[in-house]
Design an enzyme around this catalytic site. Structure first.
Site, short mmCIF file in Angstrom:
data_model
loop_
_atom_site.label_atom_id
_atom_site.label_comp_id
_atom_site.label_asym_id
_atom_site.label_seq_id
_atom_site.Cartn_x
_atom_site.Cartn_y
_atom_site.Cartn_z
N TYR A 181 0.85 -1.20 0.00
CA TYR A 181 0.00 0.00 0.00
C TYR A 181 0.88 1.24 0.00
CZ TYR A 181 -5.01 -0.59 0.08
OH TYR A 181 -6.29 -0.77 -0.30
N GLU A 219 -0.63 4.82 -0.48
CA GLU A 219 -1.46 6.01 -0.75
C GLU A 219 -0.66 7.27 -0.42
OE1 GLU A 219 -5.21 5.49 1.23
OE2 GLU A 219 -5.59 3.67 0.10
N ASP A 272 -6.25 14.90 -24.11
CA ASP A 272 -6.25 13.46 -23.83
C ASP A 272 -5.57 12.78 -25.02
OD1 ASP A 272 -6.82 10.80 -23.63
OD2 ASP A 272 -8.93 11.05 -23.13
N THR A 300 -3.18 7.09 -21.66
CA THR A 300 -3.01 5.73 -21.18
C THR A 300 -1.57 5.34 -21.53
OG1 THR A 300 -3.84 4.92 -23.29
CG2 THR A 300 -5.40 4.98 -21.47
N LYS A 302 -1.54 1.80 -25.07
CA LYS A 302 -1.97 1.80 -26.48
C LYS A 302 -0.73 1.97 -27.36
CE LYS A 302 -6.67 3.34 -25.50
NZ LYS A 302 -6.91 4.10 -24.28
N ARG A 362 -1.06 -1.72 -18.83
CA ARG A 362 -2.36 -1.03 -18.76
C ARG A 362 -2.30 0.00 -17.65
NH1 ARG A 362 -5.39 -3.49 -22.03
NH2 ARG A 362 -7.05 -2.03 -21.60
N1 DSN Z 1 -11.14 1.58 -24.96
C1 DSN Z 1 -10.41 2.68 -25.53
C2 DSN Z 1 -10.44 2.65 -27.01
O1 DSN Z 1 -10.61 1.57 -27.53
O2 DSN Z 1 -10.32 3.66 -27.65
C3 DSN Z 1 -10.87 3.95 -25.03
O3 DSN Z 1 -11.52 3.84 -23.82
#
Ligand code: DSN
Length: 488
Positions: free
Chosen positions: A76, A78, A253, A282, A285, A291
């Protein structure tokens, strides 16, 4: 082990060491719950055997994946670096500081926050950091208080009402925006009064004059730029000018295209980081990490972002922050720039492959990592096309297109992305072949009547097509193996 953990040409030693690690890990898992070990093996086999074209997915390196399976998961922590609500966080501090340092260096950001568990969390941290900076802090100052706990019930209620009465302008869902950009099913739509800007109905491109007009009229506290299904680049310098003109905070974003920013494919006005007040992403991607999420911010917003936990987030996932540090270190290697450029070049090759075979693309092409195919030209819904492609081993996702006649569930589009197959080593020729296979499936698919009347989900794929496409893709996949040299 080589320092370069490139997945397309890993050193022999790297592959052998990773194989040993996975064999040992699976043996340990098998001794407790063999069905999980079997599902894990099957997932690798399935990923190896399919054409993965989901624009938001990728294949992280063994170094990134293995980093997540450690005792950091048990801790933990925090709070934030050097300021935790739990004891004995010295190693978590090391990990979080390294992830933040790599992120700052990679993106040229003054401040980075590595704790968000996902893109939604990153956006929530960003929204609350902006609200805390622009609404809560001046509200407290006006009331002569330093801390929210010093306010009377009455004053706190007034401040809460103000926090809950702010405006956000973002890209509409059907033109490629994301649910977290203020849409009602997501908490962002419940937090903010929201309006959307769209794209030009003729060109499909963002119309900056229309965005500026909407901003002048709506006067948002936050202007959100960024997308998950817009196949073009954005001029973030112009977005910042619009935000400045109306006194809005610019939040970008970049969840989908962070890899193209990291790999310097998007530079100057197309690099969001120097222009945005706050940038979220994120990490799994196009950035090819574990993730999770990240927030980058200017000095002005950094102190509020740094309070993301416990403001919005639960305890940090230290094992994932460690993997973010590893992935960001990989993204700082020269090979990542080549990868990012190949992602963009391959998207163009895929788009050209569709266009020369008569398919219709939203915006007529691409200049990022994704392609949005309008499947109404094949007489299909997105749902029918997605299912037929899956039968042939082509993994995609259905997606709305602007003014979609089939709504957000059945949709009229298929979104394709090149980050994953580029990691496997696919180049322009392979993506042209992918376009050929996709068109083969869609031309040979027809809507089918359901017993209760026509259904937007029912379809019939002509006999033999799935086998033909499976066989053709097996050849390209074998020539570009996933995790070459990795044996379980
Ligand atoms: N799930 C992501 C995407 O496929 O674009 C966005 O949340």
């Amino acid at each position: 082990m080589t320092a370069d953990s490139s997945l397309t040409a890993p050193g022999v030693e790297y592959a052998a060491t990773a194989s040993e690690a996975y064999r040992a890990a699976l043996a340990v898992i098998e001794s407790v719950e063999p069905r999980i070990a079997a599902a894990t093996r099957k997932e690798l086999a399935d990923q190896r055997d399919s054409l993965k074209l989901i624009a938001s997915e990728n294949y992280a390196s063994p170094a990134v994946l293995l980093t997540m399976g450690t005792w950091f998961s048990d801790k933990y922590a925090e709070g934030t670096i050097g300021h935790r609500f739990y004891a004995a966080c010295q190693n978590v501090d090391t990990v979080e500081a390294l992830a933040a340092e790599h992120a700052r260096e990679l993106f040229g950001a003054p401040y980075a926050y590595a704790q968000p568990h996902s893109g939604i969390d990153a956006n929530l941290v960003a929204y609350w950091a902006i609200l805390a900076t622009r609404i809560e802090a001046p509200g407290l100052a006006e009331l002569g208080a330093k801390n929210v706990n010093d306010l009377s019930e009455q004053d706190w209620e007034k401040l809460r009402a103000k926090l809950g009465n702010q405006r956000l302008l973002g890209m509409s869902l059907e033109t490629g925006g994301h649910l977290t950009h203020g849409f009602r099913p997501n908490v962002s739509g419940k937090m903010f009064h929201q309006r959307s800007y769209g794209t030009d109905p003729e060109t499909g491109l963002i119309d900056y004059a229309a965005v500026a007009a909407a901003a002048r009229e709506f006067k948002p506290l936050i202007l959100v730029a960024g997308y998950s299904a817009y196949p073009r680049r954005v001029n973030f310098a112009t977005m910042r000018e619009i935000a400045d003109e109306v006194g809005a905070t610019l939040l970008v974003d970049m969840a989908h295209f962070a890899g193209l920013v990291a790999g310097k494919v998007f530079t100057g006005d197309e690099d969001p980081v120097p222009h945005a007040h706050v940038t979220t992403t994120t990490t799994h991607k196009s950035l090819r990490g574990p993730r999770g999420g990240l927030v980058l911010a200017t000095e002005e917003y950094a102190p509020a972002v740094d309070k993301g936990c416990p403001m919005v987030l639960g305890g940090p996932l230290s094992h994932v922050m460690a993997a973010k540090a590893v992935a960001l270190a990989e993204a700082r290697q020269p090979a990542f720039r080549e990868y990012a450029q190949a992602v963009a070049d391959n998207a163009k090759a895929l788009a050209d492959g569709f266009l020369k075979r008569g398919a219709r693309l939203v915006t007529g092409g691409t200049d990022n990592h994704l392609v949005l195919l309008d499947v109404t030209s094949f007489g299909l819904t997105g749902r029918q096309a997605e299912s037929a492609l899956l039968d042939a081993g082509v993994v995609t996702n259905r997606n709305s297109i602007p003014a979609d006649p089939n709504g957000a569930w059945y949709t009229s589009g298929i979104r394709f992305g090149t980050p994953a197959l580029t990691t496997r080593g696919f180049g322009a020729a392979e993506f042209d072949r992918v376009a050929e296979l996709v068109v083969d499936v869609l031309k040979n698919t027809e809507p089918a009547a359901a017993s209760t009347g026509p259904s937007k989900a029912k379809y019939k794929l002509a006999d033999g097509v799935a086998d033909r496409v499976h066989a053709a893709s097996a050849e390209i996949l074998a020539a570009n193996p996933l995790y070459p040299g990795l044996t379980l």
